[in-house]
Scaffold this motif. Structure first.
Motif, PDB file in Angstrom:
ATOM      1  N   ASP A  80       0.849  -1.184   0.000  1.00 39.80           N
ATOM      2  CA  ASP A  80       0.000   0.000   0.000  1.00 39.80           C
ATOM      3  C   ASP A  80       0.887   1.238   0.000  1.00 39.80           C
ATOM      4  O   ASP A  80       1.790   1.365   0.837  1.00 39.80           O
ATOM      5  N   TYR A  81       0.637   2.144  -0.953  1.00 41.51           N
ATOM      6  CA  TYR A  81       1.410   3.374  -1.092  1.00 41.51           C
ATOM      7  C   TYR A  81       0.504   4.566  -0.817  1.00 41.51           C
ATOM      8  O   TYR A  81      -0.673   4.561  -1.187  1.00 41.51           O
ATOM      9  N   THR A  82       1.069   5.595  -0.200  1.00 43.35           N
ATOM     10  CA  THR A  82       0.354   6.844   0.024  1.00 43.35           C
ATOM     11  C   THR A  82       1.284   8.004  -0.296  1.00 43.35           C
ATOM     12  O   THR A  82       2.413   8.055   0.209  1.00 43.35           O
ATOM     13  N   LEU A  83       0.819   8.904  -1.137  1.00 40.44           N
ATOM     14  CA  LEU A  83       1.511  10.165  -1.413  1.00 40.44           C
ATOM     15  C   LEU A  83       0.731  11.260  -0.705  1.00 40.44           C
ATOM     16  O   LEU A  83      -0.492  11.348  -0.858  1.00 40.44           O
ATOM     17  N   ASP A  84       1.407  12.057   0.101  1.00 45.35           N
ATOM     18  CA  ASP A  84       0.751  13.209   0.704  1.00 45.35           C
ATOM     19  C   ASP A  84       1.728  14.380   0.691  1.00 45.35           C
ATOM     20  O   ASP A  84       2.807  14.280   0.104  1.00 45.35           O
ATOM     21  N   ASN A  85       1.368  15.479   1.327  1.00 43.58           N
ATOM     22  CA  ASN A  85       2.209  16.667   1.241  1.00 43.58           C
ATOM     23  C   ASN A  85       3.551  16.539   1.958  1.00 43.58           C
ATOM     24  O   ASN A  85       4.413  17.403   1.812  1.00 43.58           O
ATOM     25  N   SER A  86       3.774  15.451   2.694  1.00 40.48           N
ATOM     26  CA  SER A  86       5.071  15.272   3.355  1.00 40.48           C
ATOM     27  C   SER A  86       5.994  14.327   2.585  1.00 40.48           C
ATOM     28  O   SER A  86       7.196  14.339   2.778  1.00 40.48           O
ATOM     29  N   GLY A  87       5.424  13.468   1.722  1.00 39.10           N
ATOM     30  CA  GLY A  87       6.261  12.526   0.976  1.00 39.10           C
ATOM     31  C   GLY A  87       5.481  11.287   0.588  1.00 39.10           C
ATOM     32  O   GLY A  87       4.263  11.322   0.440  1.00 39.10           O
ATOM     33  N   ILE A  88       6.211  10.182   0.463  1.00 38.63           N
ATOM     34  CA  ILE A  88       5.590   8.903   0.111  1.00 38.63           C
ATOM     35  C   ILE A  88       5.754   7.938   1.279  1.00 38.63           C
ATOM     36  O   ILE A  88       6.791   7.940   1.952  1.00 38.63           O
ATOM     37  N   HIS A  89       4.731   7.136   1.511  1.00 38.95           N
ATOM     38  CA  HIS A  89       4.714   6.218   2.646  1.00 38.95           C
ATOM     39  C   HIS A  89       4.349   4.823   2.144  1.00 38.95           C
ATOM     40  O   HIS A  89       3.393   4.661   1.387  1.00 38.95           O
ATOM     41  N   TYR A  90       5.123   3.823   2.576  1.00 37.44           N
ATOM     42  CA  TYR A  90       4.856   2.425   2.216  1.00 37.44           C
ATOM     43  C   TYR A  90       5.640   1.518   3.152  1.00 37.44           C
ATOM     44  O   TYR A  90       6.705   1.890   3.648  1.00 37.44           O
ATOM     45  N   ASN A  91       5.107   0.326   3.412  1.00 42.73           N
ATOM     46  CA  ASN A  91       5.777  -0.678   4.260  1.00 42.73           C
ATOM     47  C   ASN A  91       6.326  -0.082   5.557  1.00 42.73           C
ATOM     48  O   ASN A  91       7.454  -0.344   5.948  1.00 42.73           O
ATOM     49  N   ASN A  92       5.539   0.727   6.205  1.00 41.45           N
ATOM     50  CA  ASN A  92       5.951   1.389   7.448  1.00 41.45           C
ATOM     51  C   ASN A  92       7.197   2.260   7.270  1.00 41.45           C
ATOM     52  O   ASN A  92       7.946   2.489   8.215  1.00 41.45           O
ATOM     53  N   LYS A  93       7.447   2.712   6.047  1.00 36.70           N
ATOM     54  CA  LYS A  93       8.553   3.637   5.755  1.00 36.70           C
ATOM     55  C   LYS A  93       7.954   4.928   5.249  1.00 36.70           C
ATOM     56  O   LYS A  93       6.904   4.939   4.627  1.00 36.70           O
ATOM     57  N   SER A  94       8.658   6.005   5.529  1.00 32.21           N
ATOM     58  CA  SER A  94       8.271   7.301   4.989  1.00 32.21           C
ATOM     59  C   SER A  94       9.496   7.951   4.386  1.00 32.21           C
ATOM     60  O   SER A  94      10.568   7.954   4.997  1.00 32.21           O
ATOM     61  N   ILE A  95       9.337   8.479   3.196  1.00 32.19           N
ATOM     62  CA  ILE A  95      10.414   9.212   2.550  1.00 32.19           C
ATOM     63  C   ILE A  95       9.891  10.611   2.270  1.00 32.19           C
ATOM     64  O   ILE A  95       8.930  10.789   1.516  1.00 32.19           O
TER      65      ILE A  95
END
Length: 166
Positions: A80-95
């Motif tokens: 599951d991927y999420t793009l929001d105003n802080s970055g991209i989030h997936y596999n309990n990682k945030s970039i």
């Protein structure tokens, strides 16, 4: 860009997020001929290395063959991927976007692929399939935060993987 896809403005996209699920890597069904080809190729390379008395090379081929044969049948997990105003989030990682230099999107035989280039000098791009969402929506969202590299294509290792169906 198709007429029915509205390019959101920065004001509309701020505070929004885009989510999608996609496989973590491309999967190719492998039949007996794929495994047979891998085994024959490995045996030939091992014989060549032994005849040339390059024993370390033979050992590397054995190790690589074991990895190919055991990992070849591994199926990808859905991520599951999420793009929001802080970055991209997936596999309990945030970039965060501050850790990224640019992005580009490439059409592939499976799904469009998003590449995110990190800011480090020797860092490899992050490769993410875009499935269940419009790639133009992802592009318009990312343009607010990162420059797009329009002249880039697939990475060479992706082309090699596609060629050997790994």
């Amino acid at each position: 860009m198709p007429e029915d896809i509205k390019k959101p403005t920065n004001d509309i996209n701020r505070g929004r997020k885009i989510t999608w699920a996609a496989p973590e890597f491309a999967f190719y069904e492998k039949d007996k001929s794929w495994y047979t080809t891998m085994i024959i190729t490995a045996i030939v390379l091992i014989i060549v290395f032994i005849l040339l008395q390059i024993y370390a090379g033979a050992a590397v081929v054995v190790a690589a063959a074991l990895v190919f044969l055991t990992q070849g049948g591994m199926k990808p997990k859905q991520v599951d991927y999420t793009l929001d105003n802080s970055g991209i989030h997936y596999n309990n990682k945030s970039i965060e976007f501050s850790q990224l230099k640019s992005y580009w999107i490439v059409a592939t035989e499976h799904f469009p692929r998003l590449y995110l280039q990190r800011t480090g000098k020797f860092s490899m791009p992050i490769s993410i399939f875009i499935k269940d969402t419009n790639p133009e929506l992802v592009r318009s969202f990312l343009k607010q935060y990162l420059p797009e590299e329009e002249d880039k294509g697939d990475m060479i290792h992706e082309n090699i993987n596609r060629f050997i169906r790994f």
